[in-house]
Design an enzyme around this catalytic site. Structure first.
Site, PDB file in Angstrom:
ATOM      1  N   HIS A   1       0.888  -1.362  -0.205  1.00  0.00           N
ATOM      2  CA  HIS A   1       0.311   0.134   0.197  1.00  0.00           C
ATOM      3  C   HIS A   1       1.061   1.517  -0.080  1.00  0.00           C
ATOM      4  O   HIS A   1       2.196   1.295   0.423  1.00  0.00           O
ATOM      5  CB  HIS A   1      -0.850  -0.272   1.044  1.00  0.00           C
ATOM      6  CG  HIS A   1      -0.146   0.406   2.560  1.00  0.00           C
ATOM      7  ND1 HIS A   1       0.184   1.407   3.327  1.00  0.00           N
ATOM      8  CD2 HIS A   1       0.029  -0.629   3.214  1.00  0.00           C
ATOM      9  CE1 HIS A   1       1.074   0.854   4.043  1.00  0.00           C
ATOM     10  NE2 HIS A   1       0.660  -0.252   3.723  1.00  0.00           N
TER      11      HIS A   1
ATOM     12  N   GLU B   1      -3.011  -6.798   7.758  1.00  0.00           N
ATOM     13  CA  GLU B   1      -1.108  -6.949   8.484  1.00  0.00           C
ATOM     14  C   GLU B   1      -1.493  -7.727   9.633  1.00  0.00           C
ATOM     15  O   GLU B   1      -1.884  -7.854  10.201  1.00  0.00           O
ATOM     16  CB  GLU B   1      -0.863  -5.120   8.136  1.00  0.00           C
ATOM     17  CG  GLU B   1       0.493  -4.995   9.264  1.00  0.00           C
ATOM     18  CD  GLU B   1       1.684  -5.792   8.725  1.00  0.00           C
ATOM     19  OE1 GLU B   1       1.632  -7.000   8.508  1.00  0.00           O
ATOM     20  OE2 GLU B   1       2.857  -4.979   7.755  1.00  0.00           O
TER      21      GLU B   1
END
Length: 380
Positions: A188, A262
């Site tokens: 990202h 994550e």
């Protein structure tokens, strides 16, 4: 939904022993009626016993995802049941790492028991295993058809990323066969926590203005390459917003996969490296070299590996031979690269990934894998 008690039935088969192999696994509720999860996968050329162990592992992983604490495993493989019960030794080289992996999963539950059952009582898992082996035949047929239909193209000059994305034969030293599922692993874009170099796990900071620009540039690069079947993303907004830019540019479907989230850094969330080390000096020092340890209230890298590997298997099964954009975070991307390279956890601590960087990993239908690209940022 969490299920405290579950029943796993697993099976594996090989048409040739060794030959084209697959496994099937089903997780039932404690009433042995309600199906909670099913897993199946074609694993390439393998023996019956290897396929049976793979089925067991898939069932244990599914049970863990359901939050199970008490597990009853029922299999018609006397070998697997006796070895996992500790009554027989694991001697075959191909099964030793599989048995070790299964034992690590077993250790994560409160209680696990193993029971041998006749094949007739294992019909659900047996059906899934046969469907998986049928999938292997279908993959071969589809691959052959695609190769026959592929037009002869004029030579074109490709940049490094395009070369990695384009369909290529398997790397010569891997021995892998078939067309791989190619994962274009995109980290990202920038957030405020990444600017400040703080642990950013399950927190949900938005992209900065630069982060949105990075996402747009990555999307433009991917759109120029084309031939992307789907975009998959972590549910966190920094990844999802990066993925939405890519999906829009590619006009490709976007799917959110919780397994791509994550690492949960627990009480270290939002802390800098120095702050976490000061807060828990002994644990932090050990955590830096031991993937089985978790941050206080968080998740270990071993746990991340289990869920990310489950995502990998699902993607290879659902998208055989396809190019996929996978938008995620540092740890899941490093883990996929680790799985593709077949290396130990030291990679997690030594590999650097920049914001909005692209890496490419390939996973073949016969179980082979390779890495084509790591940490490319040339388009930013």
């Amino acid at each position: 939904m969490t299920e405290r008690e579950v029943i796993i039935e697993a099976d594996g088969g090989s048409r040739g022993n060794p030959g084209p192999a697959g496994y099937g696994s089903v997780v039932f509720a404690a009433d042995h009626v309600r199906v909670l999860a099913e897993r199946r996968e074609f694993i390439g050329i393998a023996t019956n016993n290897v396929a049976e162990y793979r089925g067991l592992i898939a069932g244990l992983e599914a049970a863990a995802e359901l939050g199970a604490e008490i597990v009853t495993v029922r299999m018609d493989s006397k070998l697997v049941v006796e070895q996992m019960s500790g009554r027989w030794k694991v001697k075959h080289a191909a099964m030793i790492p599989l048995a070790d992996r299964a034992r690590r999963l077993v250790a994560g539950f409160e209680r696990v028991s193993f029971t041998w059952i006749p094949r007739a009582e294992n019909s659900h898992a047996d059906r899934l295993a046969n469907e998986a082996m049928d999938d292997g035949t279908l993959v071969d047929e589809v691959r052959t058809a695609r190769e026959a239909e592929k037009p002869t193209a004029a030579p074109v000059r490709l940049d490094p990323v395009a070369s990695a994305v384009a369909a290529q034969p398997a790397p010569g030293w891997t021995g892998a066969t078939g067309r791989p599922t190619r994962l274009l692993l995109l980290r990202h874009g920038q957030t405020e926590l990444s600017v400040q170099r703080r642990y950013s796990g399950r927190g949900n900071p938005p992209l900065t203005e630069l982060g949105r620009e990075q996402a747009a540039r990555a999307a433009k690069m991917l759109a120029a390459k084309g031939n992307i079947a789907a975009v998959l993303t972590s549910p966190l907004s920094r990844a999802r917003d990066t993925a939405e830019a890519a999906a829009t540019a590619l006009d490709a479907p976007l799917t959110i996969l919780d397994g791509l989230i994550e690492t949960d850094f627990g009480d270290w969330e939002g802390l800098s490296f120095a702050e976490a080390a000061e807060r828990d000096p002994e644990l932090h020092a050990r955590w830096l070299g031991d993937p089985s340890l978790a941050a206080p209230g968080g998740e270990s890298f071993d746990q991340v590996r289990e869920r990310v590997d489950a995502v990998r298997r699902d993607l290879v099964g659902l998208y055989p031979g396809a190019n996929l954009v996978v938008v995620s975070h540092v740890t899941p991307i490093k883990t996929l690269l680790q799985l593709a390279l077949g290396v130990g956890p030291s990679l997690l601590y030594r590999l650097h990934l920049d914001l909005a960087a692209l890496s490419i990993a390939e996973f073949y239908p016969d179980g082979g894998s390779s890495v084509r690209l790591v940490n490319d940022t040339s388009y930013l």
